[in-house]
Motif scaffolding. Structure first.
Motif, PDB file in Angstrom:
ATOM      1  N   LEU A 123     -27.645  20.081  42.439  1.00  0.00           N
ATOM      2  CA  LEU A 123     -26.974  19.032  41.646  1.00  0.00           C
ATOM      3  C   LEU A 123     -27.347  17.375  42.236  1.00  0.00           C
ATOM      4  N   ALA A 124     -27.303  17.691  43.676  1.00  0.00           N
ATOM      5  CA  ALA A 124     -27.680  16.363  44.195  1.00  0.00           C
ATOM      6  C   ALA A 124     -29.016  15.719  43.858  1.00  0.00           C
ATOM      7  N   ARG A 125     -29.871  16.643  43.470  1.00  0.00           N
ATOM      8  CA  ARG A 125     -31.466  16.300  43.141  1.00  0.00           C
ATOM      9  C   ARG A 125     -31.664  16.614  41.908  1.00  0.00           C
ATOM     10  N   VAL A 126     -30.591  16.414  40.925  1.00  0.00           N
ATOM     11  CA  VAL A 126     -30.722  16.884  39.499  1.00  0.00           C
ATOM     12  C   VAL A 126     -31.802  16.126  38.627  1.00  0.00           C
ATOM     13  N   ASP A 127     -31.807  14.745  39.007  1.00  0.00           N
ATOM     14  CA  ASP A 127     -32.829  13.684  38.275  1.00  0.00           C
ATOM     15  C   ASP A 127     -34.164  14.186  38.332  1.00  0.00           C
ATOM     16  N   GLY A 128     -34.701  14.697  39.974  1.00  0.00           N
ATOM     17  CA  GLY A 128     -35.928  14.775  40.052  1.00  0.00           C
ATOM     18  C   GLY A 128     -36.371  15.999  39.491  1.00  0.00           C
ATOM     19  N   ILE A 129     -35.466  17.253  39.585  1.00  0.00           N
ATOM     20  CA  ILE A 129     -35.715  18.652  38.943  1.00  0.00           C
ATOM     21  C   ILE A 129     -35.932  18.370  37.358  1.00  0.00           C
ATOM     22  N   LEU A 130     -34.928  17.524  36.633  1.00  0.00           N
ATOM     23  CA  LEU A 130     -35.144  17.507  35.358  1.00  0.00           C
ATOM     24  C   LEU A 130     -36.418  16.585  34.893  1.00  0.00           C
ATOM     25  N   GLU A 131     -37.166  15.950  35.538  1.00  0.00           N
ATOM     26  CA  GLU A 131     -38.255  15.227  35.580  1.00  0.00           C
ATOM     27  C   GLU A 131     -39.327  16.318  35.409  1.00  0.00           C
ATOM     28  N   VAL A 132     -39.361  17.309  36.359  1.00  0.00           N
ATOM     29  CA  VAL A 132     -40.373  18.204  36.350  1.00  0.00           C
ATOM     30  C   VAL A 132     -40.088  19.154  35.061  1.00  0.00           C
ATOM     31  N   LEU A 133     -39.027  19.362  34.622  1.00  0.00           N
ATOM     32  CA  LEU A 133     -38.707  20.307  33.610  1.00  0.00           C
ATOM     33  C   LEU A 133     -38.834  19.644  32.135  1.00  0.00           C
ATOM     34  N   ARG A 134     -38.755  18.396  32.217  1.00  0.00           N
ATOM     35  CA  ARG A 134     -38.564  17.650  30.970  1.00  0.00           C
ATOM     36  C   ARG A 134     -39.786  17.976  29.813  1.00  0.00           C
ATOM     37  N   ASP A 135     -39.518  18.100  28.779  1.00  0.00           N
ATOM     38  CA  ASP A 135     -40.314  18.289  27.414  1.00  0.00           C
ATOM     39  C   ASP A 135     -40.749  19.965  27.583  1.00  0.00           C
ATOM     40  N   GLN A 136     -40.434  20.607  28.657  1.00  0.00           N
ATOM     41  CA  GLN A 136     -40.700  21.974  28.626  1.00  0.00           C
ATOM     42  C   GLN A 136     -39.583  22.773  27.831  1.00  0.00           C
ATOM     43  N   PRO A 137     -40.161  23.676  27.078  1.00  0.00           N
ATOM     44  CA  PRO A 137     -39.067  24.770  26.189  1.00  0.00           C
ATOM     45  C   PRO A 137     -38.227  25.383  27.063  1.00  0.00           C
ATOM     46  N   ILE A 138     -37.658  24.764  27.886  1.00  0.00           N
ATOM     47  CA  ILE A 138     -36.588  25.500  28.766  1.00  0.00           C
ATOM     48  C   ILE A 138     -34.987  24.883  28.491  1.00  0.00           C
ATOM     49  N   LEU A 139     -34.200  25.644  28.249  1.00  0.00           N
ATOM     50  CA  LEU A 139     -32.682  25.284  28.014  1.00  0.00           C
ATOM     51  C   LEU A 139     -31.952  25.054  29.524  1.00  0.00           C
ATOM     52  N   THR A 140     -31.850  23.866  29.838  1.00  0.00           N
ATOM     53  CA  THR A 140     -31.361  23.677  31.127  1.00  0.00           C
ATOM     54  C   THR A 140     -29.628  23.433  30.885  1.00  0.00           C
ATOM     55  N   VAL A 141     -28.937  24.221  32.020  1.00  0.00           N
ATOM     56  CA  VAL A 141     -27.328  24.469  32.040  1.00  0.00           C
ATOM     57  C   VAL A 141     -26.974  24.168  33.342  1.00  0.00           C
ATOM     58  N   ALA A 142     -25.757  23.535  33.322  1.00  0.00           N
ATOM     59  CA  ALA A 142     -25.209  23.179  34.781  1.00  0.00           C
ATOM     60  C   ALA A 142     -23.633  22.836  34.432  1.00  0.00           C
TER      61      ALA A 142
END
Length: 293
Positions: free
Chosen positions: A222-241
């Protein structure tokens, strides 16, 4: 109360049901049937009432015959007969969720479903959202299992585009980093979501997680959540935390605790960008929805 039948509590858990005054937890002179079939324990020929779990809403009527009926009904019918008649399957279609709370009966929940599996999972999800959750190390394993069940049931109410599935017949739930929830998520393997078999994988990077349909963010990531979400953005992946501000930062689903219960928030805008379609039923259960038109 059914006429002619005496019902009394023996202690905090056990009940005594009888006719003609012959009461007691181990009374064996009353024949009890459900839909014409005898229910009793072979240990002594009587009925353990605390293990008879027929929903009240499933009962059509209760027939009571007072007086000796052994000649016609056989063993146990010395003082009378109770026959509990349940409703037909035709009259119990769909899903039913019931709850009871009080000063003595602190909490009772019943769930019934027939045919409509989506209605059942929606009722189960609603049940999970309304059950109180106790914090503490002694209930930690239960909390992790509950979160895994949440994720499993969320998946039942989200529609993925066909292009999201990289492997035929496989539905991937992944964990990014290492989390205590991993063991409970791994236990979901072999179940099915939308006709596909669940597999569980653990990832160390966002690029590895691109192959999954659901990705759970462990607290270590979660400390680097912004960078991870940038990689996964627009991908058909449900992200949960399980972080309250996860949905406000671009994650799709945030698990949180409120009033002793687990609740969830959703970023509707991000699900649309990823071409995911959460059902309206799921949206109605959310505490907050961000980016909803």
């Amino acid at each position: 109360m059914v006429p002619g039948v005496q019902v009394a509590t023996v202690d905090g858990n056990d009940w005594a049901v009888s006719v003609r005054g012959f009461s007691g937890m181990f009374a064996d002179k009353l024949l009890v049937m459900i839909d014409g079939r005898t229910v009793y324990t072979p240990l002594y020929g009587g009925v353990f009432w605390d293990v008879q779990d027929t929903l009240l809403e499933n009962i059509e009527r209760i027939e009571v015959i007072r007086g000796s009926g052994s000649t016609m009904w056989g063993a146990n019918a010395v003082n009378g007969v109770i026959n509990i008649i349940t409703k037909s399957a035709h009259d119990t279609k769909g899903a039913l969720l019931t709850g009871l709370a009080g000063s003595r009966e602190h909490g009772t929940v019943g769930v019934r479903y027939t045919r409509d599996r989506r209605a059942f999972f929606l009722a189960l999800l609603f049940l999970l959202l309304t059950l109180p959750h106790q914090a503490g190390t002694e209930t930690a394993s239960g909390e992790y299992a509950l979160k895994a069940v949440f994720i499993y049931n969320f998946s039942k109410f989200v529609e993925w585009p066909e292009s999201a599935f990289k492997t035929k017949g496989e539905f991937c739930i992944g964990s990014l980093g290492r989390s205590p929830v991993d063991q409970s998520l791994a236990a979901l393997a072999g179940r099915s979501v939308q006709g596909r078999t669940i597999v569980f994988r653990r990832f160390n990077s966002a690029d590895e997680a691109l192959q999954c349909q659901v990705v759970y963010f462990s607290r270590s990531e979660l400390a680097r959540v912004d960078g991870i979400l940038e990689v996964l953005r627009d991908q058909p992946i449900l992200t949960v935390a399980d972080r309250e501000d996860f949905s406000r930062r671009g994650g799709m689903l945030s698990l949180d605790q409120e009033g002793g219960r687990i609740v969830f928030d959703m970023d509707y805008r991000e699900t649309q960008r990823a071409r995911l379609k959460p059902s309206s039923q799921l949206l109605r259960l959310a505490r907050r929805i961000y980016g909803r038109p």
